[in-house]
Enzyme design. Sequence first.
Site, PDB file in Angstrom:
ATOM      1  N   GLU A 122      -8.521  -5.056   5.075  1.00  0.00           N
ATOM      2  CA  GLU A 122      -8.394  -4.779   3.645  1.00  0.00           C
ATOM      3  C   GLU A 122      -7.213  -5.535   3.047  1.00  0.00           C
ATOM      4  O   GLU A 122      -7.279  -6.020   1.919  1.00  0.00           O
ATOM      5  CB  GLU A 122      -8.190  -3.273   3.428  1.00  0.00           C
ATOM      6  CG  GLU A 122      -9.436  -2.474   3.737  1.00  0.00           C
ATOM      7  CD  GLU A 122      -9.142  -1.014   4.012  1.00  0.00           C
ATOM      8  OE1 GLU A 122      -8.657  -0.721   5.130  1.00  0.00           O
ATOM      9  OE2 GLU A 122      -9.381  -0.177   3.145  1.00  0.00           O
TER      10      GLU A 122
ATOM     11  N   HIS B   4     -12.900   3.164  -0.293  1.00  0.00           N
ATOM     12  CA  HIS B   4     -12.933   2.177   0.802  1.00  0.00           C
ATOM     13  C   HIS B   4     -13.631   0.889   0.377  1.00  0.00           C
ATOM     14  O   HIS B   4     -14.066   0.105   1.218  1.00  0.00           O
ATOM     15  CB  HIS B   4     -13.733   2.698   2.031  1.00  0.00           C
ATOM     16  CG  HIS B   4     -13.056   3.747   2.836  1.00  0.00           C
ATOM     17  ND1 HIS B   4     -13.775   4.674   3.574  1.00  0.00           N
ATOM     18  CD2 HIS B   4     -11.765   4.016   3.066  1.00  0.00           C
ATOM     19  CE1 HIS B   4     -12.934   5.465   4.202  1.00  0.00           C
ATOM     20  NE2 HIS B   4     -11.700   5.099   3.906  1.00  0.00           N
TER      21      HIS B   4
ATOM     22  N   ARG C  10     -11.676  16.038   7.237  1.00  0.00           N
ATOM     23  CA  ARG C  10     -12.447  16.387   6.042  1.00  0.00           C
ATOM     24  C   ARG C  10     -13.853  16.821   6.433  1.00  0.00           C
ATOM     25  O   ARG C  10     -14.462  16.203   7.304  1.00  0.00           O
ATOM     26  CB  ARG C  10     -12.557  15.208   5.074  1.00  0.00           C
ATOM     27  CG  ARG C  10     -11.250  14.748   4.499  1.00  0.00           C
ATOM     28  CD  ARG C  10     -11.502  13.653   3.457  1.00  0.00           C
ATOM     29  NE  ARG C  10     -10.276  12.966   3.123  1.00  0.00           N
ATOM     30  CZ  ARG C  10     -10.129  11.641   3.157  1.00  0.00           C
ATOM     31  NH1 ARG C  10     -11.140  10.853   3.483  1.00  0.00           N
ATOM     32  NH2 ARG C  10      -8.976  11.107   2.835  1.00  0.00           N
TER      33      ARG C  10
ATOM     34  N   ASN D 185       0.872  -1.176   0.000  1.00  0.00           N
ATOM     35  CA  ASN D 185       0.000   0.000   0.000  1.00  0.00           C
ATOM     36  C   ASN D 185       0.909   1.226   0.000  1.00  0.00           C
ATOM     37  O   ASN D 185       1.472   1.590   1.033  1.00  0.00           O
ATOM     38  CB  ASN D 185      -0.887  -0.038   1.253  1.00  0.00           C
ATOM     39  CG  ASN D 185      -1.877   1.109   1.298  1.00  0.00           C
ATOM     40  OD1 ASN D 185      -1.860   1.987   0.432  1.00  0.00           O
ATOM     41  ND2 ASN D 185      -2.737   1.102   2.306  1.00  0.00           N
TER      42      ASN D 185
ATOM     43  N   ARG E 128      -2.640  -2.205  -3.313  1.00  0.00           N
ATOM     44  CA  ARG E 128      -3.856  -1.454  -3.018  1.00  0.00           C
ATOM     45  C   ARG E 128      -3.847  -0.205  -3.892  1.00  0.00           C
ATOM     46  O   ARG E 128      -2.939   0.627  -3.807  1.00  0.00           O
ATOM     47  CB  ARG E 128      -3.880  -1.039  -1.546  1.00  0.00           C
ATOM     48  CG  ARG E 128      -5.153  -0.293  -1.281  1.00  0.00           C
ATOM     49  CD  ARG E 128      -5.208   0.383   0.033  1.00  0.00           C
ATOM     50  NE  ARG E 128      -6.499   1.052   0.111  1.00  0.00           N
ATOM     51  CZ  ARG E 128      -6.855   1.846   1.074  1.00  0.00           C
ATOM     52  NH1 ARG E 128      -6.036   2.065   2.062  1.00  0.00           N
ATOM     53  NH2 ARG E 128      -8.031   2.408   1.068  1.00  0.00           N
TER      54      ARG E 128
END
Length: 397
Positions: free
Chosen positions: A385, A179, A240, A7, A90
Site C-alpha cells: 500500500e 483497504h 471483528r 500513515n 494514507r
Amino acid sequence: MKILVINAGSSSLKYQLFNMENGSVLAKGNCERIGAGGTVTHKRDGLETYSAEVDLPTHEEALSLVLELLVSEKYGVISSIEEIDAVGHRIAHGGEKYKKSTLIDDEVIAYLETIVPINPLHGPPAIKGIKACKRLMSKTVQVGVFDTSFYSQMEDFRTIYAIPYEFYTEHKIRRYGFHGTSHRYVAAKAAEQLGKPLNELKIVTCHLGNGSSITAVDGGIAIDTSMGFTPQEGVPMGTRSGTIDPTVIPYIMKLKNLNASEVEDLINKQSGLLGVSGLSNDARNVSEAAKQGNPRAQLAIKMLANSIKKYIGSYIAEMNGIDVLVFTAGIGENDDEMRSMVCSNMDVFDIKIDEEINSNIPRGSGADITAKGARVKTLVIPTNEEYMIAQDTAKFC
Ligand code: AMP
C-alpha cells in the site's frame, strides 16, 4: 524523486521514504505510544535498526523526530528535508467527496473534519498527521490517498443499506469500503503479471490480514466490496465479528445491559477469530491450535474460510465471471492452508490450485498457484500500500 509516505494512527505514526527512481525504500519506521510515553523504530538498508524510548506527546513531535532521523548523520538517508519532494498520507476515509488521490489544502482538511463523526477512529489521527506535516514541512507538496476512493464508482444499489433512506441523505450512512489502496495495487499487479490489460479482467481480490476484505474488480473498477460503513462489515477478522444479523446487537445490549460503546467494543475488539476461538486474534496461533485439535480454533478457521468462499462466489455472480483470484496481506500471503480451504471445491468456477506450489511459497515472494489446466488464475501477491501511495503522490510533483 523522493516521497515520504505517512500513515498516522491514533497513537502511532508509520513512515517510509521512497526513492521513486527505482522504487526502493530508503528508510522506514514507526513511532508508537504517542501521547502515552513513546517509542521509535527506524530502519535503513544495511544498518542496524535504531529503536529507542522517547517522549512523544503529540504526532507533531513524532514527525519532528522522524525528520531528524532521516537527516541524521548516523541513521539518515538524506542531507536535508528539502530533498523530500512530496508527502503522501494514507487516509482511510475520503467520504463521498474524494474519488481519487488529491492535493491536500485547507479545503481538504476542513472536509475531513466534517466526516469525523462517520470516521471517529481513523479521521482525527490522519488530520493530526497532515497538520503536523503542514507545520514542519510547509513548502512540501502533501497528497491524500484515500482507502475509500477505489470504491467511488460502486453503484448505489450496492452502497445503500435497506434502512430508511434519510439515514443516507441526512447522515451519510452507506457502504464505503476500505483497504482500497491494497486492492487497487494487487489488481493492477495481477494484470501486469499476466500481461493482460486490467480493463479486460474480472478479478476477485482477497486482502486477508488482521482486518480482512474481499473486492470484486471488473475491468479495473471496484464494483463491490465486503467492508461497508466501517471496516466492521464482511468476513470475520482478528477481533471483528464481520457481518452478523443486526438484531444480535440490541439483543446483546439488553441481555448484558451494555451501552453503545460497550457493544461496539465487543463486536470490534472481542469477536472474530479471538471471540470464536477464545485464544487469539492472530491467525497463526489459531491455526496452530486447530491443528492440535482445539475444536473452537477449528471452528474459527472453518468459519473464516467459508465466509471468504461465500464472498468470492457472490462476486463471481455479480461480475458474471472471474478470470483471476488474488490473495494478499498477512493471512492471504502466508497461510497456505487458508488458501487451500478457500479454493477447495471451487471446480464449478474453474478455480483449482496446485497444492505443491501453494505450500512452498517463500515468505514475501508471491506466486502463481494455479493448478495445471484451470482457467481461472489464482495468484498470491504481496501487497504494498505504501508504494501505491508513493506512486499516486509522485504524480503531483
Ligand atoms: P496483516 O494485518 O496484513 O499484517 O496480517 C496479520 C495477520 O496475518 C495475523 O492474523 C497473522 O497471524 C497472519 N499471518 C502472518 N503470517 C502468517 C502465517 N505464516 N500463517 C498464518 N497467518 C499468518
